[in-house]
Design a protein around this motif. Sequence first.
Motif, short mmCIF file in Angstrom:
data_model
loop_
_atom_site.label_atom_id
_atom_site.label_comp_id
_atom_site.label_asym_id
_atom_site.label_seq_id
_atom_site.Cartn_x
_atom_site.Cartn_y
_atom_site.Cartn_z
N LEU A 221 0.86 -1.19 0.00
CA LEU A 221 0.00 0.00 0.00
C LEU A 221 0.89 1.23 0.00
O LEU A 221 1.79 1.34 0.83
CB LEU A 221 -0.89 0.05 1.24
CG LEU A 221 -2.07 -0.91 1.31
CD1 LEU A 221 -2.74 -0.84 2.68
CD2 LEU A 221 -3.08 -0.58 0.21
N SER A 222 0.64 2.14 -0.92
CA SER A 222 1.45 3.35 -1.01
C SER A 222 0.74 4.50 -0.30
O SER A 222 -0.47 4.45 -0.07
CB SER A 222 1.67 3.71 -2.48
OG SER A 222 0.45 4.17 -3.04
N PRO A 223 1.47 5.56 0.03
CA PRO A 223 0.83 6.73 0.63
C PRO A 223 -0.28 7.31 -0.27
O PRO A 223 -1.30 7.78 0.22
CB PRO A 223 1.97 7.73 0.80
CG PRO A 223 3.21 6.92 0.79
CD PRO A 223 2.92 5.72 -0.06
N GLU A 224 -0.07 7.23 -1.57
CA GLU A 224 -1.08 7.75 -2.51
C GLU A 224 -2.39 6.97 -2.40
O GLU A 224 -3.46 7.52 -2.63
CB GLU A 224 -0.55 7.68 -3.95
CG GLU A 224 0.63 8.58 -4.21
CD GLU A 224 1.96 8.03 -3.68
OE1 GLU A 224 2.87 8.84 -3.47
OE2 GLU A 224 2.08 6.80 -3.47
N SER B 236 -1.71 8.60 4.68
CA SER B 236 -1.73 8.22 6.10
C SER B 236 -0.81 7.06 6.44
O SER B 236 -0.40 6.92 7.59
CB SER B 236 -3.16 7.91 6.56
OG SER B 236 -3.65 6.77 5.89
N MET B 237 -0.45 6.22 5.46
CA MET B 237 0.40 5.08 5.76
C MET B 237 0.97 4.48 4.49
O MET B 237 0.51 4.78 3.39
CB MET B 237 -0.35 4.00 6.53
CG MET B 237 -1.48 3.37 5.72
SD MET B 237 -2.27 2.03 6.58
CE MET B 237 -1.80 0.67 5.55
N ALA B 238 1.98 3.63 4.70
CA ALA B 238 2.51 2.79 3.63
C ALA B 238 2.74 1.42 4.24
O ALA B 238 3.10 1.31 5.42
CB ALA B 238 3.83 3.35 3.08
N LEU B 239 2.51 0.38 3.47
CA LEU B 239 2.73 -0.99 3.92
C LEU B 239 3.68 -1.65 2.93
O LEU B 239 3.42 -1.67 1.73
CB LEU B 239 1.41 -1.76 4.00
CG LEU B 239 1.49 -3.19 4.52
CD1 LEU B 239 2.02 -3.23 5.96
CD2 LEU B 239 0.11 -3.86 4.44
N VAL B 240 4.80 -2.18 3.47
CA VAL B 240 5.86 -2.73 2.64
C VAL B 240 6.17 -4.15 3.09
O VAL B 240 6.31 -4.41 4.29
CB VAL B 240 7.13 -1.86 2.76
CG1 VAL B 240 8.24 -2.39 1.88
CG2 VAL B 240 6.82 -0.41 2.42
#
Length: 159
Positions: free
Chosen positions: A28-31, A36-40
Amino acid sequence: METLQNLKAVTTTQAYRSYQGGFFKVLLSPEQTGESMALVDMTLPRGAEPPVHVHSREDETFYLLSGEMTFKIGDQTIKAVAGDAVFAPRQIPHLFSIESESARFLSLITPGQFLNYFLEFSFPAAEELTVVPPQGPPPAEVIMHMTSQLIGKYGVLFV
């Protein structure tokens, strides 16, 4: 419902990127999350860990999928194995060390703008994903560039 389907399509087709002898994939990117978040999803070899540092802008949460890691967050030491989650709040010095040959973990960055650091210092991965332990530190000019970007652009301080 269509928005959720489109989101899933975006996240499953993104390519892996090589980083520090390992690789990662942005789930999941900030865009996609209104910044609100990023998931890597990240896999790193032992020896690719950062030194003690402090994030001034974001919290980090780690969910270990495989391998073993030790986290030092403030005065606390946490030994983690697959299935463990560890929270590293902003403004608290922290580091992690990979105790196994490599570790795979999810990294939740809130807010998500720090993802840009990983994108800036990585490159598209080869078709076959590999984990290669570091053969020594990066050249001094690379360390200086990374450090200056981390401090100036991303608000990360080294302790």
